[in-house]
Design a protein around this motif. Sequence first.
Motif, PDB file in Angstrom:
ATOM      1  N   HIS A 153      10.791 -12.907   4.969  1.00 36.53           N
ATOM      2  CA  HIS A 153       9.568 -12.357   5.510  1.00 36.53           C
ATOM      3  C   HIS A 153       8.548 -13.484   5.441  1.00 36.53           C
ATOM      4  O   HIS A 153       8.199 -13.952   4.354  1.00 36.53           O
ATOM      5  N   LEU A 154       8.092 -13.956   6.589  1.00 36.66           N
ATOM      6  CA  LEU A 154       7.254 -15.148   6.664  1.00 36.66           C
ATOM      7  C   LEU A 154       5.803 -14.747   6.904  1.00 36.66           C
ATOM      8  O   LEU A 154       5.503 -13.993   7.847  1.00 36.66           O
ATOM      9  N   LEU A 155       4.907 -15.250   6.049  1.00 35.39           N
ATOM     10  CA  LEU A 155       3.488 -14.933   6.151  1.00 35.39           C
ATOM     11  C   LEU A 155       2.686 -16.221   6.251  1.00 35.39           C
ATOM     12  O   LEU A 155       2.970 -17.187   5.533  1.00 35.39           O
ATOM     13  N   GLY A 156       1.687 -16.261   7.138  1.00 37.49           N
ATOM     14  CA  GLY A 156       0.870 -17.458   7.294  1.00 37.49           C
ATOM     15  C   GLY A 156      -0.573 -17.110   7.569  1.00 37.49           C
ATOM     16  O   GLY A 156      -0.867 -16.096   8.213  1.00 37.49           O
ATOM     17  N   ASN A 157      -1.473 -17.951   7.070  1.00 40.97           N
ATOM     18  CA  ASN A 157      -2.908 -17.781   7.288  1.00 40.97           C
ATOM     19  C   ASN A 157      -3.457 -18.990   8.027  1.00 40.97           C
ATOM     20  O   ASN A 157      -3.191 -20.128   7.653  1.00 40.97           O
ATOM     21  N   SER A 158      -4.229 -18.751   9.093  1.00 37.10           N
ATOM     22  CA  SER A 158      -4.931 -19.799   9.817  1.00 37.10           C
ATOM     23  C   SER A 158      -3.960 -20.858  10.321  1.00 37.10           C
ATOM     24  O   SER A 158      -3.040 -20.553  11.072  1.00 37.10           O
ATOM     25  N   LEU A 159      -4.115 -22.126   9.899  1.00 34.79           N
ATOM     26  CA  LEU A 159      -3.140 -23.145  10.284  1.00 34.79           C
ATOM     27  C   LEU A 159      -1.739 -22.713   9.883  1.00 34.79           C
ATOM     28  O   LEU A 159      -0.768 -22.924  10.619  1.00 34.79           O
ATOM     29  N   GLY A 160      -1.610 -22.089   8.720  1.00 32.09           N
ATOM     30  CA  GLY A 160      -0.313 -21.574   8.292  1.00 32.09           C
ATOM     31  C   GLY A 160       0.232 -20.529   9.242  1.00 32.09           C
ATOM     32  O   GLY A 160       1.453 -20.380   9.392  1.00 32.09           O
ATOM     33  N   GLY A 161      -0.661 -19.784   9.923  1.00 33.68           N
ATOM     34  CA  GLY A 161      -0.219 -18.828  10.918  1.00 33.68           C
ATOM     35  C   GLY A 161       0.350 -19.508  12.149  1.00 33.68           C
ATOM     36  O   GLY A 161       1.333 -19.046  12.737  1.00 33.68           O
ATOM     37  N   ALA A 221      -5.407  -4.017   1.016  1.00 34.73           N
ATOM     38  CA  ALA A 221      -5.269  -3.552   2.399  1.00 34.73           C
ATOM     39  C   ALA A 221      -4.182  -4.329   3.131  1.00 34.73           C
ATOM     40  O   ALA A 221      -3.387  -3.748   3.894  1.00 34.73           O
ATOM     41  N   VAL A 222      -4.132  -5.635   2.915  1.00 33.98           N
ATOM     42  CA  VAL A 222      -3.096  -6.451   3.543  1.00 33.98           C
ATOM     43  C   VAL A 222      -1.723  -6.041   3.017  1.00 33.98           C
ATOM     44  O   VAL A 222      -0.755  -5.934   3.788  1.00 33.98           O
ATOM     45  N   ALA A 223      -1.631  -5.788   1.719  1.00 34.08           N
ATOM     46  CA  ALA A 223      -0.353  -5.372   1.128  1.00 34.08           C
ATOM     47  C   ALA A 223       0.110  -4.033   1.695  1.00 34.08           C
ATOM     48  O   ALA A 223       1.304  -3.853   1.977  1.00 34.08           O
ATOM     49  N   ARG A 224      -0.800  -3.093   1.880  1.00 38.53           N
ATOM     50  CA  ARG A 224      -0.418  -1.799   2.449  1.00 38.53           C
ATOM     51  C   ARG A 224       0.147  -1.962   3.857  1.00 38.53           C
ATOM     52  O   ARG A 224       1.161  -1.350   4.210  1.00 38.53           O
ATOM     53  N   ALA A 225      -0.516  -2.792   4.662  1.00 35.10           N
ATOM     54  CA  ALA A 225      -0.031  -3.002   6.025  1.00 35.10           C
ATOM     55  C   ALA A 225       1.340  -3.671   6.017  1.00 35.10           C
ATOM     56  O   ALA A 225       2.215  -3.336   6.834  1.00 35.10           O
ATOM     57  N   PHE A 226       1.543  -4.613   5.098  1.00 33.57           N
ATOM     58  CA  PHE A 226       2.835  -5.289   5.007  1.00 33.57           C
ATOM     59  C   PHE A 226       3.915  -4.303   4.552  1.00 33.57           C
ATOM     60  O   PHE A 226       5.039  -4.331   5.071  1.00 33.57           O
ATOM     61  N   ARG A 227       3.586  -3.442   3.601  1.00 34.59           N
ATOM     62  CA  ARG A 227       4.559  -2.429   3.157  1.00 34.59           C
ATOM     63  C   ARG A 227       4.949  -1.524   4.323  1.00 34.59           C
ATOM     64  O   ARG A 227       6.124  -1.176   4.490  1.00 34.59           O
ATOM     65  N   ASP A 228       3.956  -1.135   5.132  1.00 35.15           N
ATOM     66  CA  ASP A 228       4.258  -0.304   6.303  1.00 35.15           C
ATOM     67  C   ASP A 228       5.197  -1.035   7.261  1.00 35.15           C
ATOM     68  O   ASP A 228       6.108  -0.424   7.840  1.00 35.15           O
ATOM     69  N   LEU A 229       4.966  -2.340   7.426  1.00 34.29           N
ATOM     70  CA  LEU A 229       5.843  -3.142   8.283  1.00 34.29           C
ATOM     71  C   LEU A 229       7.272  -3.131   7.736  1.00 34.29           C
ATOM     72  O   LEU A 229       8.234  -2.932   8.497  1.00 34.29           O
ATOM     73  N   LEU A 230       7.413  -3.326   6.425  1.00 33.55           N
ATOM     74  CA  LEU A 230       8.753  -3.300   5.827  1.00 33.55           C
ATOM     75  C   LEU A 230       9.404  -1.938   6.002  1.00 33.55           C
ATOM     76  O   LEU A 230      10.590  -1.842   6.348  1.00 33.55           O
ATOM     77  N   ALA A 276       1.175 -11.076  -6.204  1.00 30.35           N
ATOM     78  CA  ALA A 276       1.180 -10.056  -7.253  1.00 30.35           C
ATOM     79  C   ALA A 276       1.301  -8.655  -6.654  1.00 30.35           C
ATOM     80  O   ALA A 276       2.050  -7.807  -7.167  1.00 30.35           O
ATOM     81  N   GLU A 277       0.560  -8.405  -5.570  1.00 26.82           N
ATOM     82  CA  GLU A 277       0.568  -7.081  -4.943  1.00 26.82           C
ATOM     83  C   GLU A 277       1.957  -6.687  -4.450  1.00 26.82           C
ATOM     84  O   GLU A 277       2.327  -5.509  -4.478  1.00 26.82           O
ATOM     85  N   LEU A 278       2.729  -7.670  -3.978  1.00 27.23           N
ATOM     86  CA  LEU A 278       3.990  -7.367  -3.296  1.00 27.23           C
ATOM     87  C   LEU A 278       5.226  -7.678  -4.122  1.00 27.23           C
ATOM     88  O   LEU A 278       6.339  -7.667  -3.594  1.00 27.23           O
ATOM     89  N   ALA A 279       5.049  -7.943  -5.424  1.00 31.21           N
ATOM     90  CA  ALA A 279       6.192  -8.304  -6.262  1.00 31.21           C
ATOM     91  C   ALA A 279       7.199  -7.170  -6.392  1.00 31.21           C
ATOM     92  O   ALA A 279       8.359  -7.407  -6.770  1.00 31.21           O
ATOM     93  N   ASP A 280       6.796  -5.946  -6.061  1.00 32.08           N
ATOM     94  CA  ASP A 280       7.733  -4.818  -6.122  1.00 32.08           C
ATOM     95  C   ASP A 280       8.491  -4.630  -4.820  1.00 32.08           C
ATOM     96  O   ASP A 280       9.377  -3.774  -4.743  1.00 32.08           O
ATOM     97  N   ARG A 281       8.173  -5.440  -3.793  1.00 33.15           N
ATOM     98  CA  ARG A 281       8.851  -5.298  -2.507  1.00 33.15           C
ATOM     99  C   ARG A 281       9.568  -6.553  -2.042  1.00 33.15           C
ATOM    100  O   ARG A 281      10.534  -6.456  -1.272  1.00 33.15           O
ATOM    101  N   VAL A 282       9.101  -7.736  -2.475  1.00 31.04           N
ATOM    102  CA  VAL A 282       9.727  -8.982  -2.032  1.00 31.04           C
ATOM    103  C   VAL A 282       9.803  -9.982  -3.186  1.00 31.04           C
ATOM    104  O   VAL A 282       9.074  -9.871  -4.178  1.00 31.04           O
TER     105      VAL A 282
END
Length: 323
Positions: A121-129, A304-313, A72-78
């Motif tokens: 843009h690939l995102l993963g958490n824990s095992l997903g990472g 906070a995670v969305a802001r960092a991802f936006r900065d990456l983009l 939801a946070e990133l629907a305006d970017r990806v």
Amino acid sequence: MSSTELPGAPTSSPPRAQDGAPVSPGERLWTSRLPGLTMRVRHRPPVRDGLPPALYVHGLGGSSVNWSPLLAELADRVDGEAVDLPGFGHSPPPDDGDYSVSAQARAVIRHLDGTGRGPVHLLGNSLGGAIATRVAAVRPDLVRTLTLVSPALPELPPQLSAVPTALLAVPGVAGLFARMTRDWSPERRTREVLALCYGDPARVDPEGFRAAVAEYERRLELPYFWDAMTRSARAVVDSYTLGGQHSLWRQAERVLAPTLLIYGGRDRLVSFRMARRASRAFRDARLLTLPEAGHVAMMEYPDAVARAFRDLLDETTADAGRS
């Protein structure tokens, strides 16, 4: 060490699809079917056409719902999709019973090749990472950027709070645990997972807690639940012992994509100290540390995670424009 993620704990109780899968407002579900492989996919349509694709990969015991806040946070970017890995969420087990990190990485690759959505843009958490790291290393053509939230990269010895999860890999332990906890209420089981995965479990509101309890009850009734957990835990332990070109740290060094690393200061499963090593391993890395976050920062602190991802983009888009 990766762990049992909170099995789909949104911040409020969402409606459900016909198969019982929770669906947050604005999301749709579809099924990716390939020979020997079926995966449920959660899609958040972008706010406008033409946005680049993103793919989100959950951790051990988790599901695509773990990514709903960030979708939801990133629907305006990806244009975001999150998968239920084989054997988790609402995806059936793989036909070959292979839950190794390599097998799960192949599932992600086959999904991307089959849909033609790459590079993403690939995102993963824990095992997903760990899975996302392997995908980025072996198929750089499929990955634009890589974002890893508490990735389960080899940590030896693991911190003590992660050892009980690692023990699930030992034959017979999962069955013993199931017998020892058979009298636990669903609420108690859910609180135990919350305490393990969240820096502050109080961040889950009452409706979200009820939704998590219902999802945990559903998962426990699946005939393959403990088998999937045991085999996946064993796969994580096995990945910690691999050497040579198959080592996850060696593969991290091969990743070409710009990489965002996110670590929580209260993570009980992946040690905060691993942030420095990961920053050195990935050749184009930037680091976000969240002192109050636990193992699932994208659920606790999606803004906070969305802001960092936006900065990456923004950074990678600017770099591409200069090249």
